[in-house]
Design a protein around this motif. Sequence first.
Motif, PDB file in Angstrom:
ATOM      1  N   ARG A   9       0.909  -1.254  -0.122  1.00  0.00           N
ATOM      2  CA  ARG A   9       0.180  -0.033   0.053  1.00  0.00           C
ATOM      3  C   ARG A   9       0.938   1.224  -0.040  1.00  0.00           C
ATOM      4  O   ARG A   9       1.769   1.553   0.766  1.00  0.00           O
ATOM      5  CB  ARG A   9      -0.938   0.077   1.218  1.00  0.00           C
ATOM      6  N   ILE A  10       0.658   2.083  -0.979  1.00  0.00           N
ATOM      7  CA  ILE A  10       1.470   3.216  -1.134  1.00  0.00           C
ATOM      8  C   ILE A  10       0.419   4.657  -1.131  1.00  0.00           C
ATOM      9  O   ILE A  10      -0.326   4.774  -1.882  1.00  0.00           O
ATOM     10  CB  ILE A  10       2.152   3.439  -2.401  1.00  0.00           C
ATOM     11  N   GLU A  11       0.757   5.380  -0.133  1.00  0.00           N
ATOM     12  CA  GLU A  11       0.168   6.686  -0.065  1.00  0.00           C
ATOM     13  C   GLU A  11       0.233   7.312  -1.453  1.00  0.00           C
ATOM     14  O   GLU A  11       1.408   7.606  -2.038  1.00  0.00           O
ATOM     15  CB  GLU A  11       0.600   7.709   1.030  1.00  0.00           C
ATOM     16  N   ALA A  12      -0.756   7.796  -1.977  1.00  0.00           N
ATOM     17  CA  ALA A  12      -0.849   8.393  -3.410  1.00  0.00           C
ATOM     18  C   ALA A  12       0.175   9.921  -3.184  1.00  0.00           C
ATOM     19  O   ALA A  12       1.003   9.917  -4.308  1.00  0.00           O
ATOM     20  CB  ALA A  12      -1.996   8.934  -3.672  1.00  0.00           C
ATOM     21  N   GLU A  13       0.247  10.692  -2.370  1.00  0.00           N
ATOM     22  CA  GLU A  13       1.022  11.555  -2.213  1.00  0.00           C
ATOM     23  C   GLU A  13       2.595  11.409  -2.033  1.00  0.00           C
ATOM     24  O   GLU A  13       3.412  12.464  -2.261  1.00  0.00           O
ATOM     25  CB  GLU A  13       0.636  12.577  -0.974  1.00  0.00           C
ATOM     26  N   LEU A  14       2.956  10.191  -2.045  1.00  0.00           N
ATOM     27  CA  LEU A  14       4.385   9.689  -1.860  1.00  0.00           C
ATOM     28  C   LEU A  14       4.852   9.347  -3.273  1.00  0.00           C
ATOM     29  O   LEU A  14       5.898   8.531  -3.408  1.00  0.00           O
ATOM     30  CB  LEU A  14       4.462   8.543  -1.167  1.00  0.00           C
ATOM     31  N   CYS A  15       4.386   9.627  -4.404  1.00  0.00           N
ATOM     32  CA  CYS A  15       4.470   9.175  -5.949  1.00  0.00           C
ATOM     33  C   CYS A  15       5.897  10.026  -5.922  1.00  0.00           C
ATOM     34  O   CYS A  15       6.319  10.745  -5.392  1.00  0.00           O
ATOM     35  CB  CYS A  15       3.307   9.700  -6.806  1.00  0.00           C
ATOM     36  N   ASP A  16       6.517   9.144  -6.982  1.00  0.00           N
ATOM     37  CA  ASP A  16       7.905   9.584  -7.338  1.00  0.00           C
ATOM     38  C   ASP A  16       7.897  10.942  -8.334  1.00  0.00           C
ATOM     39  O   ASP A  16       8.503  11.553  -8.256  1.00  0.00           O
ATOM     40  CB  ASP A  16       8.776   8.473  -8.037  1.00  0.00           C
ATOM     41  N   GLU A  17       6.638  10.984  -8.931  1.00  0.00           N
ATOM     42  CA  GLU A  17       6.820  12.208  -9.890  1.00  0.00           C
ATOM     43  C   GLU A  17       5.158  12.381 -10.092  1.00  0.00           C
ATOM     44  O   GLU A  17       4.402  11.531  -9.855  1.00  0.00           O
ATOM     45  CB  GLU A  17       7.294  12.025 -11.240  1.00  0.00           C
ATOM     46  N   SER A  30      -5.583   8.934   4.871  1.00  0.00           N
ATOM     47  CA  SER A  30      -4.819   7.720   5.841  1.00  0.00           C
ATOM     48  C   SER A  30      -3.392   8.131   6.122  1.00  0.00           C
ATOM     49  O   SER A  30      -3.012   8.067   7.253  1.00  0.00           O
ATOM     50  CB  SER A  30      -4.754   6.328   5.048  1.00  0.00           C
ATOM     51  N   GLY A  31      -2.848   9.015   5.271  1.00  0.00           N
ATOM     52  CA  GLY A  31      -1.361   9.733   5.572  1.00  0.00           C
ATOM     53  C   GLY A  31      -1.559  11.139   6.148  1.00  0.00           C
ATOM     54  O   GLY A  31      -0.541  11.767   6.017  1.00  0.00           O
ATOM     55  N   GLY A  32      -2.845  11.625   6.004  1.00  0.00           N
ATOM     56  CA  GLY A  32      -2.999  13.075   6.469  1.00  0.00           C
ATOM     57  C   GLY A  32      -3.209  13.894   5.180  1.00  0.00           C
ATOM     58  O   GLY A  32      -3.396  15.406   5.292  1.00  0.00           O
ATOM     59  N   LYS A  33      -2.933  13.430   4.064  1.00  0.00           N
ATOM     60  CA  LYS A  33      -2.829  14.103   2.664  1.00  0.00           C
ATOM     61  C   LYS A  33      -3.254  13.050   1.626  1.00  0.00           C
ATOM     62  O   LYS A  33      -3.336  11.979   1.829  1.00  0.00           O
ATOM     63  CB  LYS A  33      -1.430  14.623   2.494  1.00  0.00           C
ATOM     64  N   PHE A  34      -3.627  13.593   0.588  1.00  0.00           N
ATOM     65  CA  PHE A  34      -4.151  12.895  -0.455  1.00  0.00           C
ATOM     66  C   PHE A  34      -3.913  13.656  -1.916  1.00  0.00           C
ATOM     67  O   PHE A  34      -3.462  14.712  -2.002  1.00  0.00           O
ATOM     68  CB  PHE A  34      -5.724  12.614  -0.471  1.00  0.00           C
ATOM     69  N   ILE A  35      -4.123  12.995  -2.959  1.00  0.00           N
ATOM     70  CA  ILE A  35      -3.664  13.473  -4.288  1.00  0.00           C
ATOM     71  C   ILE A  35      -4.891  14.233  -4.770  1.00  0.00           C
ATOM     72  O   ILE A  35      -6.021  13.277  -4.905  1.00  0.00           O
ATOM     73  CB  ILE A  35      -3.062  12.718  -5.174  1.00  0.00           C
ATOM     74  N   MET A 126     -11.321  13.628  -9.275  1.00  0.00           N
ATOM     75  CA  MET A 126     -11.314  12.703  -8.210  1.00  0.00           C
ATOM     76  C   MET A 126     -10.213  12.975  -7.261  1.00  0.00           C
ATOM     77  O   MET A 126      -9.349  13.542  -7.707  1.00  0.00           O
ATOM     78  CB  MET A 126     -11.406  11.185  -8.578  1.00  0.00           C
ATOM     79  N   ASN A 127     -10.235  12.254  -6.030  1.00  0.00           N
ATOM     80  CA  ASN A 127      -9.138  12.247  -5.381  1.00  0.00           C
ATOM     81  C   ASN A 127      -8.735  10.976  -4.943  1.00  0.00           C
ATOM     82  O   ASN A 127      -9.310   9.934  -5.085  1.00  0.00           O
ATOM     83  CB  ASN A 127      -9.381  12.879  -3.802  1.00  0.00           C
ATOM     84  N   VAL A 128      -7.411  10.882  -4.770  1.00  0.00           N
ATOM     85  CA  VAL A 128      -6.962   9.256  -4.420  1.00  0.00           C
ATOM     86  C   VAL A 128      -5.959   9.447  -3.223  1.00  0.00           C
ATOM     87  O   VAL A 128      -5.000  10.220  -2.943  1.00  0.00           O
ATOM     88  CB  VAL A 128      -5.963   8.731  -5.529  1.00  0.00           C
ATOM     89  N   ASP A 129      -6.408   8.563  -2.243  1.00  0.00           N
ATOM     90  CA  ASP A 129      -5.716   8.607  -0.681  1.00  0.00           C
ATOM     91  C   ASP A 129      -4.521   7.514  -1.099  1.00  0.00           C
ATOM     92  O   ASP A 129      -3.385   8.074  -0.466  1.00  0.00           O
ATOM     93  CB  ASP A 129      -6.887   7.971   0.190  1.00  0.00           C
ATOM     94  N   TRP A 130      -4.907   6.343  -1.534  1.00  0.00           N
ATOM     95  CA  TRP A 130      -3.755   5.484  -1.677  1.00  0.00           C
ATOM     96  C   TRP A 130      -3.879   4.543  -2.688  1.00  0.00           C
ATOM     97  O   TRP A 130      -5.146   4.388  -3.106  1.00  0.00           O
ATOM     98  CB  TRP A 130      -3.374   4.652  -0.301  1.00  0.00           C
ATOM     99  N   VAL A 131      -2.917   3.851  -2.993  1.00  0.00           N
ATOM    100  CA  VAL A 131      -2.965   2.587  -3.979  1.00  0.00           C
ATOM    101  C   VAL A 131      -2.218   1.219  -3.364  1.00  0.00           C
ATOM    102  O   VAL A 131      -1.390   1.373  -2.778  1.00  0.00           O
ATOM    103  CB  VAL A 131      -2.314   2.825  -5.333  1.00  0.00           C
ATOM    104  N   GLN A 132      -3.042   0.115  -3.711  1.00  0.00           N
ATOM    105  CA  GLN A 132      -2.502  -1.001  -3.022  1.00  0.00           C
ATOM    106  C   GLN A 132      -2.087  -2.330  -4.145  1.00  0.00           C
ATOM    107  O   GLN A 132      -3.270  -2.545  -4.897  1.00  0.00           O
ATOM    108  CB  GLN A 132      -3.238  -1.575  -2.078  1.00  0.00           C
ATOM    109  N   PHE A 133      -1.117  -2.534  -4.284  1.00  0.00           N
ATOM    110  CA  PHE A 133      -0.889  -3.842  -5.295  1.00  0.00           C
ATOM    111  C   PHE A 133      -0.703  -5.207  -4.693  1.00  0.00           C
ATOM    112  O   PHE A 133       0.079  -5.296  -3.623  1.00  0.00           O
ATOM    113  CB  PHE A 133       0.413  -3.479  -5.773  1.00  0.00           C
TER     114      PHE A 133
END
Length: 135
Positions: A9-17, A30-35, A126-133
Amino acid sequence: AGVTLRQRRIEAELCDEKQGTQALGGGSASGGKFIGDTSHGQWLKFSGLNLTSISRITARTASAGQGGAIEFHSDKPDGPLLAKMEVPVTGGWETWQELTAPVAKPDHPKADVYLVFVNPGKGGLMNVDWVQFEP
């Protein structure tokens, strides 16, 4: 050369770019931020993900705007399509729902994964909070 391990599970705001989107604060994220602030064709990039044994992707999304879809592509924003999920309007920018889509077999076991926001001609998707693989 170093190795970077990531959670499934990766927080969306922690994307690399990111292209065109914004990291926004939210008390229910979940991490206090979202995209958020997403429009058609904008994207997030997660670099060097291990896609071995991944069979589905789940994303926590919300929309008080247009809704649309998220396409998951490998290698580049218009690269091979790994998965696609329709994101309906939920009635609130932080009225979250979890959506899951099956993953097509990737061309490579390790790839950059792009989340591309889709709804031609539209903004405020839309908003995205996290993505899980997931296996």
